[in-house]
Design an enzyme around this catalytic site. Structure first.
Site, short mmCIF file in Angstrom:
data_model
loop_
_atom_site.label_atom_id
_atom_site.label_comp_id
_atom_site.label_asym_id
_atom_site.label_seq_id
_atom_site.Cartn_x
_atom_site.Cartn_y
_atom_site.Cartn_z
N ASP A 95 -15.60 -19.84 -35.42
CA ASP A 95 -16.41 -18.73 -35.93
C ASP A 95 -17.04 -18.03 -34.74
OD1 ASP A 95 -18.52 -17.13 -37.45
OD2 ASP A 95 -17.64 -18.28 -39.09
N TYR A 115 -11.10 -2.00 -44.77
CA TYR A 115 -10.89 -3.30 -45.41
C TYR A 115 -9.64 -3.27 -46.28
CZ TYR A 115 -11.93 -7.76 -47.62
OH TYR A 115 -11.84 -9.08 -48.05
#
Length: 263
Positions: free
Chosen positions: A37, A153
């Site tokens: 991450d 997106y």
């Protein structure tokens, strides 16, 4: 049942949301974890699950290469990292002629370029081994237009669907499977950590036959099934999990910009 006992599993976007739930579920089934991450919270997640944490911006190809140099073998990769945080066409600044190019590129750099880098490195390891499974987090926004989701997106997730299918063709002969899950609206931090406007929450719920948002746990069982050794004949699929939302194919014209409901 511990389907991943002794297997090395990598999860990107493991600091929260679907990625965190994937990490927890894989750990419960015996996996040796590499958790990735950009946020430092991944250290806390890895410590709680006995995994190895990696801080990495997947939008940086050099950082991705450095990450995978520390992964000697890999049985399953959950390529889940993704961002949005950009207004939709229904919001100020989100129209096609208003959206900034910087916002466009940042979303694509993670959702598409970053995914490609991680898939490329995962495939390199798995081709050498002649086995492995890659599961990508796509979206129902990659299967149809979605006015409540940003342009970059939607575009990035449409491209992800094509990338998964193309990679599945190439890698099948090397014993490597590539599949995608396509979640509908799931409660995560992808749109930000603050409270969501109630009207927007209600609008999404009205589009879901199950009449509720999904939780990460609604998605992860399917993802684990796709990665597990027992799913050896599943590859190239885009597997929808959305409470029935994609069955509703109509968007009311009156809800689109420039239109108004009929009197």
């Amino acid at each position: 049942m511990e389907r991943f006992t002794g297997q090395v599993v990598l999860v990107t976007g493991a600091g929260s949301g679907i990625g965190r739930e994937l990490a927890r579920s894989c750990a419960a089934e015996g996996a040796q974890l590499h958790l990735v991450d950009i946020d430092e919270t991944v250290h806390e997640v890895a410590a709680g699950l006995g995994g190895v944490a990696h801080i990495c911006d997947v939008g940086d190809p050099a950082a991705v290469r450095s990450l995978f140099e520390r992964v000697e073998s890999l049985d399953a990769a959950f390529l889940n990292a993704g961002i949005n945080g950009v207004p939709s066409m229904l919001q100020d600044g989100g129209a096609v002629d208003e959206l900034s190019f910087d916002a466009w590129r940042r979303v694509l750099s993670v959702n598409l370029d970053g995914l490609f880098s991680c898939l490329q490195e995962s495939a390199h390891i798995m081709k050498r081994q002649q086995h492995g499974s890659i599961v990508v987090t796509a979206s129902t926004a990659g299967l149809r237009p979605e006015p409540r989701v940003s342009y970059p997106y939607v575009v990035s997730k449409h491209a992800v669907v094509g990338l998964v299918k193309q990679a599945a063709l190439e890698l099948a002969g090397h014993g490597v499977r590539v599949n995608a899950i396509a979640p509908g609206p799931v409660v995560t931090n992808i749109g930000g950590t603050g409270p969501r406007p109630q009207a927007a929450v209600a609008a999404w719920e009205d589009s879901i036959p199950a009449r509720r948002w999904g939780q990460p746990s609604d998605v992860t069982d399917l993802a684990l099934l796709l990665a597990a050794p027992g799913s050896g004949w599943l590859t190239g699929g885009i597997h929808v999990v959305d409470g029935g939302a994609s069955v509703l194919t109509q968007v009311l014209a009156g809800t689109l910009p420039g239109n108004s409901p009929r009197e």
